[in-house]
Motif scaffolding. Sequence first.
Motif, PDB file in Angstrom:
ATOM      1  N   ARG A   1    -123.654 -42.850 -14.422  1.00 39.19           N
ATOM      2  CA  ARG A   1    -123.766 -43.739 -13.260  1.00 39.19           C
ATOM      3  C   ARG A   1    -122.517 -43.663 -12.398  1.00 39.19           C
ATOM      4  NH1 ARG A   1    -125.688 -48.077 -16.942  1.00 39.19           N
ATOM      5  NH2 ARG A   1    -127.937 -47.920 -16.933  1.00 39.19           N
ATOM      6  N   LEU A   2    -121.360 -43.627 -13.025  1.00 40.37           N
ATOM      7  CA  LEU A   2    -120.106 -43.559 -12.282  1.00 40.37           C
ATOM      8  C   LEU A   2    -120.057 -42.304 -11.417  1.00 40.37           C
ATOM      9  CD1 LEU A   2    -117.310 -44.814 -11.812  1.00 40.37           C
ATOM     10  CD2 LEU A   2    -116.476 -43.331 -13.635  1.00 40.37           C
ATOM     11  N   TRP A   3    -120.470 -41.184 -11.978  1.00 41.72           N
ATOM     12  CA  TRP A   3    -120.485 -39.940 -11.211  1.00 41.72           C
ATOM     13  C   TRP A   3    -121.554 -39.997 -10.107  1.00 41.72           C
ATOM     14  CZ3 TRP A   3    -116.556 -36.891 -11.159  1.00 41.72           C
ATOM     15  CH2 TRP A   3    -115.696 -36.886 -12.244  1.00 41.72           C
TER      16      TRP A   3
ATOM     17  N   TYR B   1    -122.447 -42.763  -8.469  1.00 39.23           N
ATOM     18  CA  TYR B   1    -121.839 -43.593  -7.417  1.00 39.23           C
ATOM     19  C   TYR B   1    -120.777 -42.799  -6.654  1.00 39.23           C
ATOM     20  CZ  TYR B   1    -123.988 -47.672  -9.635  1.00 39.23           C
ATOM     21  OH  TYR B   1    -124.871 -48.569 -10.145  1.00 39.23           O
TER      22      TYR B   1
ATOM     23  N   SER C   1    -119.328 -52.874 -21.342  1.00 44.15           N
ATOM     24  CA  SER C   1    -118.856 -52.427 -22.654  1.00 44.15           C
ATOM     25  C   SER C   1    -117.590 -53.216 -22.986  1.00 44.15           C
ATOM     26  CB  SER C   1    -118.577 -50.932 -22.657  1.00 44.15           C
ATOM     27  OG  SER C   1    -117.545 -50.629 -21.750  1.00 44.15           O
TER      28      SER C   1
ATOM     29  N   SER D   1    -121.401 -36.862 -19.208  1.00 46.24           N
ATOM     30  CA  SER D   1    -122.349 -37.381 -20.198  1.00 46.24           C
ATOM     31  C   SER D   1    -121.990 -38.794 -20.641  1.00 46.24           C
ATOM     32  CB  SER D   1    -122.426 -36.449 -21.404  1.00 46.24           C
ATOM     33  OG  SER D   1    -121.151 -36.353 -22.010  1.00 46.24           O
ATOM     34  N   ALA D   2    -120.690 -39.147 -20.585  1.00 41.76           N
ATOM     35  CA  ALA D   2    -120.284 -40.486 -21.000  1.00 41.76           C
ATOM     36  C   ALA D   2    -120.544 -41.530 -19.915  1.00 41.76           C
ATOM     37  CB  ALA D   2    -118.796 -40.497 -21.381  1.00 41.76           C
ATOM     38  N   ARG D   3    -120.408 -41.140 -18.635  1.00 40.99           N
ATOM     39  CA  ARG D   3    -120.569 -42.101 -17.532  1.00 40.99           C
ATOM     40  C   ARG D   3    -121.379 -41.482 -16.378  1.00 40.99           C
ATOM     41  NH1 ARG D   3    -116.884 -46.530 -17.522  1.00 40.99           N
ATOM     42  NH2 ARG D   3    -115.574 -46.448 -19.350  1.00 40.99           N
TER      43      ARG D   3
ATOM     44  N   ASP E   1    -113.798 -39.947 -22.133  1.00 40.61           N
ATOM     45  CA  ASP E   1    -114.455 -41.189 -21.715  1.00 40.61           C
ATOM     46  C   ASP E   1    -114.981 -41.104 -20.287  1.00 40.61           C
ATOM     47  OD1 ASP E   1    -113.954 -42.307 -24.145  1.00 40.61           O
ATOM     48  OD2 ASP E   1    -112.182 -43.441 -23.480  1.00 40.61           O
ATOM     49  N   TRP E   2    -114.445 -40.159 -19.491  1.00 37.55           N
ATOM     50  CA  TRP E   2    -114.837 -40.020 -18.089  1.00 37.55           C
ATOM     51  C   TRP E   2    -115.736 -38.809 -17.866  1.00 37.55           C
ATOM     52  CZ3 TRP E   2    -113.891 -43.814 -14.751  1.00 37.55           C
ATOM     53  CH2 TRP E   2    -112.967 -44.775 -15.135  1.00 37.55           C
ATOM     54  N   SER E   3    -116.232 -38.208 -18.897  1.00 32.82           N
ATOM     55  CA  SER E   3    -117.094 -37.039 -18.741  1.00 32.82           C
ATOM     56  C   SER E   3    -118.436 -37.462 -18.141  1.00 32.82           C
ATOM     57  CB  SER E   3    -117.315 -36.355 -20.092  1.00 32.82           C
ATOM     58  OG  SER E   3    -118.102 -37.179 -20.919  1.00 32.82           O
TER      59      SER E   3
ATOM     60  N   LYS F   1    -123.118 -51.175 -16.293  1.00 36.35           N
ATOM     61  CA  LYS F   1    -123.083 -51.056 -17.741  1.00 36.35           C
ATOM     62  C   LYS F   1    -121.873 -51.838 -18.252  1.00 36.35           C
ATOM     63  CE  LYS F   1    -122.921 -47.659 -21.415  1.00 36.35           C
ATOM     64  NZ  LYS F   1    -122.805 -46.240 -21.738  1.00 36.35           N
TER      65      LYS F   1
END
Length: 160
Positions: free
Chosen positions: A31-33, A35, A8, A27-29, A23-25, A6
């Motif tokens: 895909r990051l969680w 991975y 941004s 719901s915000a990311r 920003d790291w929640s 993604k």
Amino acid sequence: PKGLIKFSDEQVRPNTQGFQLSDWSFSARPRLWGYFCAFMVTVLLFALQVALKEPYAVHVSRDRGQLYFYDELNVSNAFTLSVQNKTQHHGELSISLDDPNLYIAHSPNVSLIAGQKASWALTVSCTTDCAITGKYPFTMTVKAADFETHMDAIFFAPRK
């Protein structure tokens, strides 16, 4: 955009003061969680593989050719014992059979240095008055100081 990555912009959004924990929640990311979870599962599986590694790899196989032969008037079978020392230490192993009718003739001295893989010829013989006929399953035990394994094999004897 659709896909794994993604994109941004890097500009600070209005109404924010730089880094925001939100920003790291999840719901915000998401895909990051995802991975992160995949990475943690991989690390856990690798750690389990290393922790549960067997110190020795042991394999017994029948030699090709005759089903049985006579060695000093005893019915005998030929086997090959392959052992690999996966530790960083010198290893001494002992071989025994769990059956009172069978014994290992000319038992080898199994000694391995760190990382060595070796094979030995084993002759498994029946006692003088052999009570075994036909196919006879038996168990071979290989022991070291911190290791023990049981391997199943089959002894062949003439039918009476």
